[in-house]
Motif scaffolding. Structure first.
Motif, PDB file in Angstrom:
ATOM      1  N   LEU A 118     -12.503  -2.932  -5.034  1.00 41.31           N
ATOM      2  CA  LEU A 118     -11.405  -1.979  -4.952  1.00 41.31           C
ATOM      3  C   LEU A 118     -10.757  -2.006  -3.570  1.00 41.31           C
ATOM      4  O   LEU A 118      -9.531  -2.001  -3.447  1.00 41.31           O
ATOM      5  N   ALA A 121      -8.524  -5.065  -3.281  1.00 42.22           N
ATOM      6  CA  ALA A 121      -7.233  -4.853  -3.948  1.00 42.22           C
ATOM      7  C   ALA A 121      -6.334  -3.955  -3.096  1.00 42.22           C
ATOM      8  O   ALA A 121      -5.127  -4.196  -2.994  1.00 42.22           O
ATOM      9  N   MET A 122      -6.921  -2.952  -2.470  1.00 45.52           N
ATOM     10  CA  MET A 122      -6.137  -2.061  -1.612  1.00 45.52           C
ATOM     11  C   MET A 122      -5.585  -2.830  -0.415  1.00 45.52           C
ATOM     12  O   MET A 122      -4.406  -2.666  -0.061  1.00 45.52           O
ATOM     13  N   HIS A 125      -2.604  -4.829  -1.127  1.00 50.47           N
ATOM     14  CA  HIS A 125      -1.398  -4.012  -1.274  1.00 50.47           C
ATOM     15  C   HIS A 125      -1.043  -3.262   0.010  1.00 50.47           C
ATOM     16  O   HIS A 125      -0.169  -2.400   0.006  1.00 50.47           O
ATOM     17  N   VAL A 133      -4.138   6.212  -1.468  1.00 50.33           N
ATOM     18  CA  VAL A 133      -3.784   5.653  -2.774  1.00 50.33           C
ATOM     19  C   VAL A 133      -3.355   6.772  -3.704  1.00 50.33           C
ATOM     20  O   VAL A 133      -4.110   7.703  -3.971  1.00 50.33           O
ATOM     21  N   ALA A 136      -4.376   3.896  -8.577  1.00 48.51           N
ATOM     22  CA  ALA A 136      -4.922   2.544  -8.711  1.00 48.51           C
ATOM     23  C   ALA A 136      -5.302   2.363 -10.175  1.00 48.51           C
ATOM     24  O   ALA A 136      -6.010   3.201 -10.742  1.00 48.51           O
ATOM     25  N   ILE A 144      -5.670  -5.337 -10.497  1.00 51.02           N
ATOM     26  CA  ILE A 144      -5.650  -3.951 -10.058  1.00 51.02           C
ATOM     27  C   ILE A 144      -4.320  -3.679  -9.377  1.00 51.02           C
ATOM     28  O   ILE A 144      -3.969  -4.343  -8.399  1.00 51.02           O
ATOM     29  N   SER A 145      -3.563  -2.720  -9.900  1.00 47.30           N
ATOM     30  CA  SER A 145      -2.301  -2.288  -9.304  1.00 47.30           C
ATOM     31  C   SER A 145      -2.575  -1.086  -8.426  1.00 47.30           C
ATOM     32  O   SER A 145      -3.314  -0.185  -8.818  1.00 47.30           O
ATOM     33  N   ILE A 146      -1.957  -1.083  -7.259  1.00 50.39           N
ATOM     34  CA  ILE A 146      -2.121   0.015  -6.311  1.00 50.39           C
ATOM     35  C   ILE A 146      -0.749   0.587  -5.987  1.00 50.39           C
ATOM     36  O   ILE A 146       0.173  -0.152  -5.640  1.00 50.39           O
ATOM     37  N   SER A 148       0.779   3.367  -3.417  1.00 55.08           N
ATOM     38  CA  SER A 148       0.425   4.237  -2.297  1.00 55.08           C
ATOM     39  C   SER A 148       1.332   5.455  -2.296  1.00 55.08           C
ATOM     40  O   SER A 148       2.333   5.508  -3.000  1.00 55.08           O
TER      41      SER A 148
END
Length: 169
Positions: A118, A121-122, A125, A133, A136, A144-146, A148
């Motif tokens: 995780l 992935a962060m 992005h 976040v 997520a 994984i789409s993040i 913010s």
């Protein structure tokens, strides 16, 4: 039985076995591949190749198996598009992993997503901390789409074109 009919039946069986296996083992397996995942894919392809073509190692046998796989994939995508319930059965829904900085430990545990995955992935992005976040999501393709909480979110050209079309209509 006709050799090519046998190849068609075997290829269809292997295709649906792989669909079921991916459904059981989860969409996480579709995301970025590590070394073990690449080895697994190579070994699976080698193992199922014989299951599809049997003793027929001719060029036509291989092409018949490939053609069946392409056709089944095309047909399955058409059915998934036309019948949403069928699509829901074949594909899992996106899963929320973080909402407004709060981790959903139940989802993370169910999906076997580690905090390191995780955090990776962060970082991809441009987000450093979980509290930054807004959302997520583990997408249906395994990525994984993040999103913010920043006001200066970037959009792709594709999303901008879609918005213009919606405004016009």
């Amino acid at each position: 039985m006709n050799t090519y009919f046998d190849i068609i039946l075997r290829s269809i069986s292997v295709y649906f076995f792989m669909i079921i296996a991916l459904r059981v083992f989860g969409k996480k397996e579709l995301s970025q591949l590590n070394t073990a995942d690449v080895i697994l894919i190579l070994l699976i392809s080698n193992a199922v190749q014989n299951a599809m073509v049997g003793s027929n190692t001719s060029l036509l046998g291989g092409l018949a198996a490939a053609a069946v796989l392409f056709f089944i994939n095309f047909l399955l995508k058409k059915l998934m598009y036309k019948y949403p319930k069928f699509n829901n059965y074949i594909q899992e829904k996106p899963e929320i992993l973080i909402h407004n900085g709060t981790l959903d430990f139940k989802s993370l545990s169910k999906l076997n997503i580690t905090s390191d995955e995780l955090k990776e992935a962060m970082r991809e992005h441009g987000v450093e901390n979980f509290v930054d976040v807004k959302l997520a999501i583990l997408e249906i393709d395994g990525n994984i789409s993040i999103i913010s909480g920043e006001n200066n979110l970037k959009q792709t050209q594709y999303k901008r074109r879609l918005r213009r079309k919606k405004i016009i209509t």
